[in-house]
Design an enzyme around this catalytic site. Structure first.
Site: not given
Ligand code: LLP
Length: 414
Positions: A273, A316, A342
């Site tokens: 994923e 973050y 703001c």
């Molecule tokens: N699968 C599940 C169940 C997830 O919760 C997530 C991300 C992914 C796959 C994909 O993860 P990736 O490959 O993109 O790392 N907003 C945060 C990141 C939050 C990720 C949430 N879950 C940021 O901007 O760094």
């Protein structure tokens, strides 16, 4: 080759100068490279080419219909976390039979929609969810394909807000409880156990947490086998990091080799994923310097993009490189790059050495993942336009919102 490069002292997306994009479509806007998106997907997929596998793009990282459609055409499946994301995948031409549905709070309506669409698998995150899914599938006369999302309790060594595989967070079922819940699932008439799922966090830059999680999942698969529960697929989630500044995340090929070595000769399909790793470095946020403001202690560049457009720095303290689209041959100063919202937390970058004049364009790099998808209308700011570049071709894949759109659903009480 990187999709964003300097040619004639001007930053380009593929063959198009970013200042041309700003002239034509205004700022702020997100700019994506089709070739970078395509190559990222193809490189990820290539690592598993001789294995039964499915790459399910994590929609939350960038839910643009054009991007989903591109990945669907390349053969991707999708990881969704809401009924809204399912509707997007379908609208984008994605195949529901390649969709995995993650998330701790699936509603009854969302379950019905996913059962109706015939998704590949529900990644179930609690015993209560399993019971609800069994009931709903029963009413509908359907069998729900499920994996349990297990929490392998490994430290992903990433930002605490995006680490999900440790004991003390809300995701998945505790590793120790998993076998029991699988046995309950096996006794439910409208549940079909298909897989085991885990996702340990995001922006992970080392291989070891993935390996540790896979080890624990495989041990569970063996235990299930001993209980006559045969697993057809293992979903290893997403989480591979990207380079924002000097990180050295695992190469896709090394990740694939490591995972395949662990899988060995088992006849089990692998599901992934990835989100950020496929889109993060394929997009930039283009913004214009509105004002320069020099105070006793700081130099501020006030730009027309803000925390509502790209929330990651504010949320973050995330680092995004910031490039001048046409760097000036002049003395640099140390700038705070801030937006017009703001809030003191409204910044895109601290301490950036740049030579700037008002009206200059800046590109906030590596903004393709969790940029537009987390944008809001805070301060009644219309969300940015999104532009796809393909060679020298430009397409507006999402128009800039209009202010009237933002209050179109509201009513004044007379
Ligand atoms: N699968 C599940 C169940 C997830 O919760 C997530 C991300 C992914 C796959 C994909 O993860 P990736 O490959 O993109 O790392 N907003 C945060 C990141 C939050 C990720 C949430 N879950 C940021 O901007 O760094």
């Amino acid at each position: 080759m990187n999709a964003f490069n300097f040619k004639n002292n001007t930053l380009h997306a593929e063959d198009v100068a970013l200042n041309k994009i700003a002239e034509n479509f205004g700022t702020p806007c997100y700019v994506y490279s089709k070739s970078a998106l395509t190559k990222a997907f193809e490189r990820f997929n290539a690592g598993f080419k001789d294995t039964n596998h499915l790459v399910c793009f994590a929609v939350k990282s960038n839910p643009s219909l054009a991007i989903l459609n591109l990945f669907a055409k390349l053969g991707a499946g999708f990881d969704i976390v809401s009924g809204g994301e399912l509707a997007r995948v379908i609208a984008a031409g994605g195949d529901p039979s390649k969709v995995v549905f993650s998330g701790v709070g699936k509603t009854a309506d969302e379950m019905r929609a996913a059962l109706e669409a015939g998704i590949f698998c529900f990644n179930v995150e609690s015993a209560s969810e399993l019971t609800r899914l069994n009931d709903i599938a029963g009413y509908m006369g359907k069998i729900a394909p499920v994996s349990l999302r297990v929490n392998p309790n490994v430290d992903a060594k990433t930002h605490p807000y995006i680490s999900t595989g440790l004991k003390n967070n809300k995701f998945g079922v505790a590793y120790e409880d998993a076998l029991d819940i699988y046995l309950q699932a096996a006794a439910m008439p409208n549940i079909a156990i298909h897989g085991v799922d885990c996702h340990i966090g995001s922006q992970i830059t080392e291989l070891s947490p993935f390996m540790d999680a896979f080890d624990r999942v495989l041990a569970l698969v063996d235990a299930l086998e001993q209980n006559n529960i045969r697993i057809q697929h293992i979903d290893l989630g997403g989480g591979i990091g990207i380079c924002y500044s000097d990180e050295t995340p695992p190469e896709f090929s090394d990740y694939a080799k490591a995972m395949l070595a662990k899988l060995g000769k088992r006849d089990i399909k692998l599901v992934f994923e990835p989100g950020r790793a496929l889109v993060g470095n394929a997009g930039v946020l283009l913004t214009k310097v509105e004002y320069l403001k020099h105070t006793e202690t700081k130099n501020f560049a006030i730009v027309d993009a803000a925390m509502n457009d790209l929330m990651r720095p504010a949320l973050y303290d995330a680092y995004h490189a910031i490039e001048a689209v046409q760097p000036r041959d002049a003395n640099t100063r140390n700038y705070e790059i801030v937006g017009p919202v703001c809030e003191s937390g409204d910044f895109l970058g601290h301490d950036r050495e740049l030579a700037l004049a008002e009206g200059d364009l800046l590109a906030v790099m590596s903004a393709g993942a969790y940029g537009m998808s987390m944008a809001s209308n805070y301060n009644t700011r219309p969300r940015a336009a999104e532009i796809m570049v393909d060679g020298d071709k430009l397409t507006v894949i999402r128009q800039r919102e209009k202010v009237q759109d933002l209050f179109a659903l509201e009513t004044i009480i007379k």
